[in-house]
Design a protein around this motif. Structure first.
Motif, PDB file in Angstrom:
ATOM      1  N   GLN A  88     -24.337  -4.031  42.994  1.00 44.95           N
ATOM      2  CA  GLN A  88     -25.687  -3.868  42.459  1.00 44.95           C
ATOM      3  C   GLN A  88     -25.668  -3.448  40.994  1.00 44.95           C
ATOM      4  N   SER A  89     -24.465  -3.284  40.446  1.00 48.39           N
ATOM      5  CA  SER A  89     -24.368  -2.865  39.050  1.00 48.39           C
ATOM      6  C   SER A  89     -23.019  -3.282  38.476  1.00 48.39           C
ATOM      7  N   VAL A  90     -23.010  -3.411  37.174  1.00 49.82           N
ATOM      8  CA  VAL A  90     -21.765  -3.599  36.424  1.00 49.82           C
ATOM      9  C   VAL A  90     -21.825  -2.671  35.224  1.00 49.82           C
ATOM     10  N   HIS A  91     -20.660  -2.278  34.726  1.00 49.91           N
ATOM     11  CA  HIS A  91     -20.663  -1.365  33.582  1.00 49.91           C
ATOM     12  C   HIS A  91     -19.447  -1.616  32.710  1.00 49.91           C
ATOM     13  N   PHE A  92     -19.581  -1.217  31.461  1.00 50.83           N
ATOM     14  CA  PHE A  92     -18.456  -1.202  30.538  1.00 50.83           C
ATOM     15  C   PHE A  92     -18.646  -0.047  29.579  1.00 50.83           C
ATOM     16  N   SER A  93     -17.537   0.414  29.014  1.00 54.05           N
ATOM     17  CA  SER A  93     -17.560   1.591  28.153  1.00 54.05           C
ATOM     18  C   SER A  93     -17.103   1.244  26.746  1.00 54.05           C
ATOM     19  N   THR A  94     -17.645   1.978  25.784  1.00 56.11           N
ATOM     20  CA  THR A  94     -17.202   1.896  24.395  1.00 56.11           C
ATOM     21  C   THR A  94     -17.184   3.302  23.832  1.00 56.11           C
ATOM     22  N   ILE A  95     -16.359   3.498  22.803  1.00 59.16           N
ATOM     23  CA  ILE A  95     -16.391   4.766  22.081  1.00 59.16           C
ATOM     24  C   ILE A  95     -16.645   4.466  20.618  1.00 59.16           C
ATOM     25  N   MET A  96     -17.365   5.372  19.992  1.00 64.05           N
ATOM     26  CA  MET A  96     -17.715   5.224  18.582  1.00 64.05           C
ATOM     27  C   MET A  96     -17.524   6.560  17.887  1.00 64.05           C
ATOM     28  N   GLU A  97     -17.209   6.477  16.620  1.00 61.84           N
ATOM     29  CA  GLU A  97     -17.052   7.674  15.811  1.00 61.84           C
ATOM     30  C   GLU A  97     -18.257   7.815  14.891  1.00 61.84           C
ATOM     31  N   PHE A  98     -18.810   9.031  14.831  1.00 61.27           N
ATOM     32  CA  PHE A  98     -19.907   9.290  13.902  1.00 61.27           C
ATOM     33  C   PHE A  98     -19.371   9.266  12.483  1.00 61.27           C
ATOM     34  N   ILE A  99     -20.028   8.530  11.610  1.00 65.06           N
ATOM     35  CA  ILE A  99     -19.641   8.461  10.210  1.00 65.06           C
ATOM     36  C   ILE A  99     -20.579   9.321   9.361  1.00 65.06           C
ATOM     37  N   ASN A 100     -21.867   9.210   9.572  1.00 63.38           N
ATOM     38  CA  ASN A 100     -22.880  10.006   8.849  1.00 63.38           C
ATOM     39  C   ASN A 100     -23.691  10.811   9.832  1.00 63.38           C
TER      40      ASN A 100
END
Length: 100
Positions: A88-100
């Motif tokens: 009933q669901s699919v997911h994926f992950s990402t990571i990001m770095e704050f720049i400002n």
């Protein structure tokens, strides 16, 4: 600071149940690690996908805390999402770095 984003696409028929579970179980479990300092849940309004798309976002103070969370907590947490809403669901992950 590091933003850990989990994008989840869910079937329309489970939206209310999914949101309740995320708020009562998933988010508190993620934050209980004490490696993530805050969170927010966002609904994607212009998603090209069928169903509903949400982003579960968590903030870690630094890459070390994120990596520790990933190594010790993320798999079990994401496995619980998969098990609870199987097919009933699919997911994926990402990571990001704050720049400002």
């Amino acid at each position: 600071m590091i933003l850990y984003n989990i994008t989840v696409i869910i079937d329309e028929g489970i939206e209310a149940e999914w949101l309740q579970w995320v708020n009562e179980t998933f988010v508190p479990e993620a934050l209980s690690s004490n490696l993530l300092v805050s969170n927010r849940t966002l609904k994607v309004l212009d998603s090209p996908n069928e169903g509903f798309t949400y982003c579960l976002q968590f903030i870690a103070d630094n890459l070390q805390n994120y990596n520790q969370f990933k190594d010790n907590h993320a798999s079990a947490l994401l496995d619980s999402l998969t098990a609870k809403f199987k097919n009933q669901s699919v997911h994926f992950s990402t990571i990001m770095e704050f720049i400002n």
